[in-house]
Design a protein around this motif. Sequence first.
Motif, short mmCIF file in Angstrom:
data_model
loop_
_atom_site.label_atom_id
_atom_site.label_comp_id
_atom_site.label_asym_id
_atom_site.label_seq_id
_atom_site.Cartn_x
_atom_site.Cartn_y
_atom_site.Cartn_z
N UNK A 1 0.69 -1.40 0.07
CA UNK A 1 0.23 0.02 -0.08
C UNK A 1 1.15 1.14 0.09
N UNK B 1 1.80 5.22 3.61
CA UNK B 1 0.58 5.18 2.53
C UNK B 1 0.70 6.20 2.23
N UNK B 2 -0.72 6.47 0.84
CA UNK B 2 -0.91 7.99 0.61
C UNK B 2 -2.15 8.55 2.31
N UNK B 3 -2.34 7.82 2.53
CA UNK B 3 -2.95 8.65 3.66
C UNK B 3 -1.77 8.94 4.89
N UNK C 1 -0.20 12.10 2.78
CA UNK C 1 -0.91 13.59 3.13
C UNK C 1 -0.93 13.74 4.95
N UNK C 2 -1.03 13.79 5.36
CA UNK C 2 -1.15 13.22 6.99
C UNK C 2 0.73 14.16 7.44
N UNK D 1 1.11 7.77 11.57
CA UNK D 1 0.69 6.40 10.27
C UNK D 1 0.35 5.61 10.79
N UNK D 2 -0.35 4.83 9.75
CA UNK D 2 -1.05 3.28 9.84
C UNK D 2 -0.14 2.19 9.74
#
Lengths: 432, 66
Positions: free
Chosen positions: A87, A108-110, A113-114, A295-296
């Motif tokens: 991912x 990840x993209x998420x 962005x964060x 982060x995830x």
Amino acid sequence: MTADQPFWNPRTETMPREQLRAWQWTKLRRAMAQARGSKFWADRIPEDITSFEDYVRRVPLVTKKDLVAAEEIAPPFGLLPSIDPSAAVRFHQTSGTSGNTPLRTFDTARDWAWAVDQWCTILHGVGVRPGQRAILAFGYGMFIGFWGMQDALMRMGCAVLPSGSMDSATRVRLLVDYQIEVIGCTPTYALRLLETAADMGIDLAADGNLKTVITGAEPRPPATVRAIERGFGAKVFDVAGMTELATVFTFECPGGPGISHIIEPAAIEEVLHPETREPVGYGERGVRVMTGLGREGWQIFRYWTEDIVIKRPWHECPCGRTWDWYEGGIIGRADDMRKIRGISVTPVMVEDVVRGFTEVREFQTVLRADRGLDVMVLRVEPTDPASARPELGERIAAEIKRTIGLLPMVELVEPGVLPRFEAKAVRFHDER
Amino acid sequence: MTSGELTPREERQLRECYAALHELAATCSVPSVRTAARAAVAEVHVALDGQALDFEMYTHRWLAEG
């Protein structure tokens, strides 16, 4: 047309402390739940954590060595990922200086962005606005460096001139020709640009248009800040971040010099005694321990950073943010501290003295054992060798003796002899 | 609006926008639309986080859904 708002996220930058704490706890709980997907974190974080107090009591501290070891089991990321690294949209890794294995991370993209939004928080907070022009002087490699700042500037509507492969003279020309208003670089490299500009006969304070200098990646003493501000005719703001967090987590506030706010919705920051590892209070020196709340994919909990900090309460800064802050930012590294004849010395302590001498262009500190006695040798490159010798060395030695309590041997060297740095400078060598 | 706080209407719009984008990102079979929605979800999620309205980890669910 709306009035200029000084905060990027007014709600979370000014929320009452108890609400901020509750928001952090919400994020921490979700982060811990996500971490069940990581073999490494699932083994370290109990499933039934009930409070912050429970968290710091039951979750062990983690070191960089632990993380590297967990990755080496199955490179590149080993046991650490909380989700499938497929991912990811970005990979980064630490510099791996001194022959150490680098620590590898992904976003990840998420996540990215964060991470970029934390940079926006900083840039907006120090006065950067849409329409400004910026240049980032770093290598654009795998070191996370100013990558986040690049994307944040673009997201905010600023123009970025990529200068990854350019030499210092070309960058100086860009600063003048494009009337650049924002620059991001290490403090060492800011000094290098000033030195290059002087060699080119350019006065950047007069011929350039810089308003904001964002420095990071190295602890820097007040004397260095003053030299950069004088040379560029601009305001310097220190930021601190790390690959392990993906982004920046502190920034120097316009509310006062040396006030480095912690972006508290992004990270939980504990300060512990370097030896007992017990919490220290406001105003006491300790090691920063960090938990990332963003982060995830590649997460981090209770990371022993080795950064030395002094935390102060939010209300001692007049800016209006309810975020605590670090006095002077990252003031050193626990693993940088050296004992010389019983006296504790760090690279920043030496730099703060040496940068007070405008006649010094570059310097290097070497610790040696001479017939059983530890000595500090300071190699100094004067700006003007013809007029400097020999009393410059005597004055520097006397000032170091006065401020640090140790009399160094000072050697004046010819211009260009000492190494120059673009990224993290290494001016301190222990050869004992 | 200059107070720095979202109005109730703006907050509702932000939440609705996020929910709509999230659904598109998870279910849309058109690659270009799905990709645009996923990129936009990440951006809007940051806005929700910045206003302390919502915070979630979601990419693993998309991986599971394919």
